[in-house]
Design a protein around this motif. Structure first.
Motif: not given
Lengths: 521, 521
Positions: B389, B158, B402, B154, B140, B175, B142, B399, B162
């Motif tokens: 994402g 996420l 997404m 995370d 993941v 995710p 950001d 992030y 969503s």
């Protein structure tokens, strides 16, 4: 004349080169690209409205032309309309649908645009698809030098880049306006650059009678044909924009009067921004686009029946918060699809664009551009203008975006190639050979094909994260900035016989000495 | 249980909130978005191959199943096939085309997936289109925190993102994988989070019998229905991937045996990367995809005739230089179009994806994603997985991407809305009122409509260069990083009756106390 730099070297307009042979020896291969090639669409264009709805749009545009009419700001144009039986009242011309229809149907559905290099002739219409680079941006920018006013050096480098990028089929104007060349002689220097630095079909701006005549003569010299041949073989094109709403101004009409009369190509493109110069509804903007386009197309046929003309669709919307034009929007996409339906109804080739509103070469510029192309390609566009390098709503030509877009256009080109479905491709045998749980890399079927099986990009970075990070985490912008340099280094001036170049130079020098064209606009 | 953080606040799993009423009061409106809504495709899907070519692909895949067959790595699956008259030899099952055809035709062409909030029920099939966020990424990232291993915090953020993003219709998995929750109890905590933090349709992984039973029970509790109702109303879906080539492994088949038996939704998706797990030709990869998909779909119908199942297409190609998977390629686009043709031939809904290979949220991630969507949407996909994402070939959930993708999906949604073509939209009157040379902004037709006339993006920056530069030259990545914070701040836990939440918590606590599921894989 050094100023227009006909036979100068990439990225360094000051260094003369030693003729064709030395150029070939010196020419670097540059980044690998798919070859320049003619593209065809193998699927039916997508219909965004039903036949009944299409007819409603068309009939509404016919009502606009009959009831409101259009201003034709050129006395000779109005005289021609009056002779044809139209209702002329001051500048205003009201057109009977039957008259419009009978003229439009004389326009050819497809034709060839001839280049000085026959290998770069392009077909316009049918299922053929051609791409041009960005045109007419007032500003230019790259990572190294930032954003600056258009100038000759950048103009020429972008023309070189357009030549070396195989995704580009033909020109659509000056990629950036060379504002440091005086307007009185700009068309002479710039058109010579287009003709000498490249061998792809040129474009000329319709900026009054004398400039048109100059450009026609330069193209004739470059192709080394006589006037009669030029009149048989369209060899240059010009964009005629309606001054929306419902107006064609004097230089534009002068352009039709001259280019259509010489059987050259007119790209008739209303600038119908919904909410500004056109109704706030997409359907209404399309009514107006269709009225303006068909009135202009009809006028080309009044000038010369059978003259090649393209239906240009450029309908997008403004950002209602800022008033700025927006591009690559859902509204643009739908308008691009319906524009194709309207052009096919009219029986003429269709032009759309690869446009975006982004101010940076970022994710937005990537998604807006591909949304534009989605609408254009699925809408059946034959000519995609601004295909490579358009940024900032067309106000800036970007070196890096030109390279990224060229990669994107090559992806579209690969997408347009039909899928091969034969026994060798279906390969039940290779699947049987590998069997459950196996791997295909080692089998002969793969080994025979893997080198050229898939599209190989210039820009896209497909390495795994670790390798990519080790390489400095380059973004698409970083890659394209590097590629700009590599591509310009690989640029080769396309061959032109010395006597042809001399004839072109003599013409330009004579016309410059005469003062070019008084700047009357 | 604090660890799964059912009713915790956005971006701060440590802060408990004071129940539904306080949540509503505290809830910020967040960035303006179009509403969550059901989408329909109003145009015919695009055909990339002719009917004859489609039949050739289909017949080749039938030959593969009859001659080579597939490995079904589950004894009960093989027993069911033997009972149905298939040729079973060790793990290998060879299937007669007539048997495959008679089973596939029992699958429904459309059905409803029920959510615990009926406002978020979704139709799957026909001309309906639904989007999911990215699923199953091991990493993941950001802008603020960089790239890191998947973790619960995370994962939950996420999931919240969503929920708050209206472009997302339903989930498609985790995710990002919450790897800091032990695998024995991960499905319990993570599924509870999906059910409590959101009220969109959940997905469950097929990871063995007990996990499947746990997830089915949790969904039943969340919906507060009995088993018979759950069996009538599909309420969860699971992706069944073929281990290409030509193999369905034990946990996947166990998933079909249980989810199909309970009338829940199976998304049967072969992972056919041309040049690696499938032939190097796109046609050959599609032959194999179709063989694997139809064998799996047929098996769902063997388990329960009429069970809802979706034809998943995921054919792309590897980068032949690095061996890495490539996405959003021309090959992916063509495969997505033909995948839709094959799914429609089979008479079942079709799943495709929004995928890219980019390592950064840059121009490449933008153009690759929209190319994927172009193939998926024009191919007639009913379910678009990884819609928001997905980065780095699916290895990273981003992030920022997404949020950008949610904007892109809303653009696709606006594109899917039919163009309004009625007298008010065609507006010959407003065009007459403005007339040649006028401007539309001031007229009533515009004033009545301009506020909601056009798609208004969250991310895209449409300001002119000067205003944009003055604001610090923010890229799409900068905007999305800011929006992530604003959206998470606007997140509200969707209402759930306290006794339902308690029942869910009790179930999870009991199963965790029992040790969950021994990590047998």
């Amino acid at each position: 004349m050094a100023v227009a730099g006909g036979s100068t070297m990439a990225a360094d307009p000051g260094t003369r080169r030693g003729g064709r042979r030395r150029q070939r020896e010196a020419g670097a291969a540059g980044p690998a690209q798919p070859p320049w090639r003619r593209l065809r669409r193998h699927f039916e264009p997508v219909r965004a409205v039903s036949d009944d709805e299409l007819e409603a749009i068309h009939q509404a545009s016919m009502r606009v032309l009959a009831e409101t009419g259009m201003d034709f700001l050129h006395p000779r144009a109005r005289a021609l309309w009056a002779d044809a039986g139209a209702d002329v009242d001051g500048d205003r011309v009201r057109l009977d649908p039957a008259l419009v229809g009978s003229l439009v149907e004389q326009a050819p559905s497809r034709f060839t645009l001839h280049s000085r290099n026959p290998a770069h002739d392009v077909e316009i219409g049918g299922d053929a698809v051609v791409f041009s680079p960005v045109a007419s941006a007032p500003y230019v920018g790259d990572v190294a030098g930032g954003r600056r006013e258009g100038n000759q050096r950048d103009f020429e480098n972008l023309v070189r880049l357009s030549q070396v990028l195989n995704a580009v089929h033909l020109h659509a104007g000056y990629p950036v306006e060379p504002t440091d060349i005086h307007a009185s002689v700009r068309h002479l220097h710039a058109t010579r650059s287009l003709l000498k630095l490249t061998d792809k079909v040129p474009h000329a701006y319709s900026l009054g009678q004398q400039r048109n005549l100059d450009c026609l003569e330069m193209v004739r010299i470059a192709r080394q044909v006589d006037d009669a041949t030029l009149d048989r073989e369209p060899s240059i094109h010009t964009v005629i924009n309606a001054s929306s709403p419902l107006r064609l101004d004097e230089p534009m009409l002068e352009g039709v009067l001259q280019y259509s009369a010489r059987n050259q190509v007119v790209i008739l493109t209303p600038f119908t921004l919904a909410g500004a110069m056109a109704p706030v509804t997409v359907a209404g903007a399309l009514v107006q686009q269709n009225a303006e386009a068909l009135a202009g197309i009809a006028f080309t046929q009044l000038v010369r029946p059978g003259a090649p003309v393209v239906y240009g669709g450029f309908t997008s919307n403004v950002d209602m918060r800022s008033g700025s034009p927006a591009f690559g929007t859902p509204e643009f996409m739908k308008a691009a699809l319906v524009g194709g339906q309207l052009a096919r109804r009219a029986g003429v080739p269709y032009r759309s664009s690869n446009v975006c509103a982004a101010n940076a070469v970022d994710s937005q510029s990537g998604y807006e551009s591909v949304f534009s192309l989605w609408g254009a390609i699925m809408g059946g566009a034959n000519v995609v203008f601004h295909g490579a390098g358009w940024l900032e709503g067309g106000l800036r030509a970007s070196y890096e975006k030109m390279v990224i877009d060229a990669d994107v256009l090559q992806m579209v080109a690969a997408f347009l190639e039909p899928l091969v479905v034969d026994d060798a491709a279906l390969t039940v045998d290779a699947i049987a050979e590998v069997g459950p749980g196996g791997h295909f890399f080692g089998v002969q079927h793969t080994q025979d094909r893997f080198r050229h099986a898939f599209f190989a990009p210039m820009v896209s970075d497909w390495r795994n994260f670790e390798s990519w990070e080790e390489a400095g985490s380059p973004t698409a912008l970083d890659h394209s900035a590097r590629l700009v340099g590599e591509l310009l280094a690989a640029y080769e001036t396309p061959p032109m016989e010395p006597e042809v170049a001399a004839e072109l130079d003599d013409f330009v020098e004579r016309r410059v000495a005469e003062g070019g064209v008084p700047t009357d606009f």
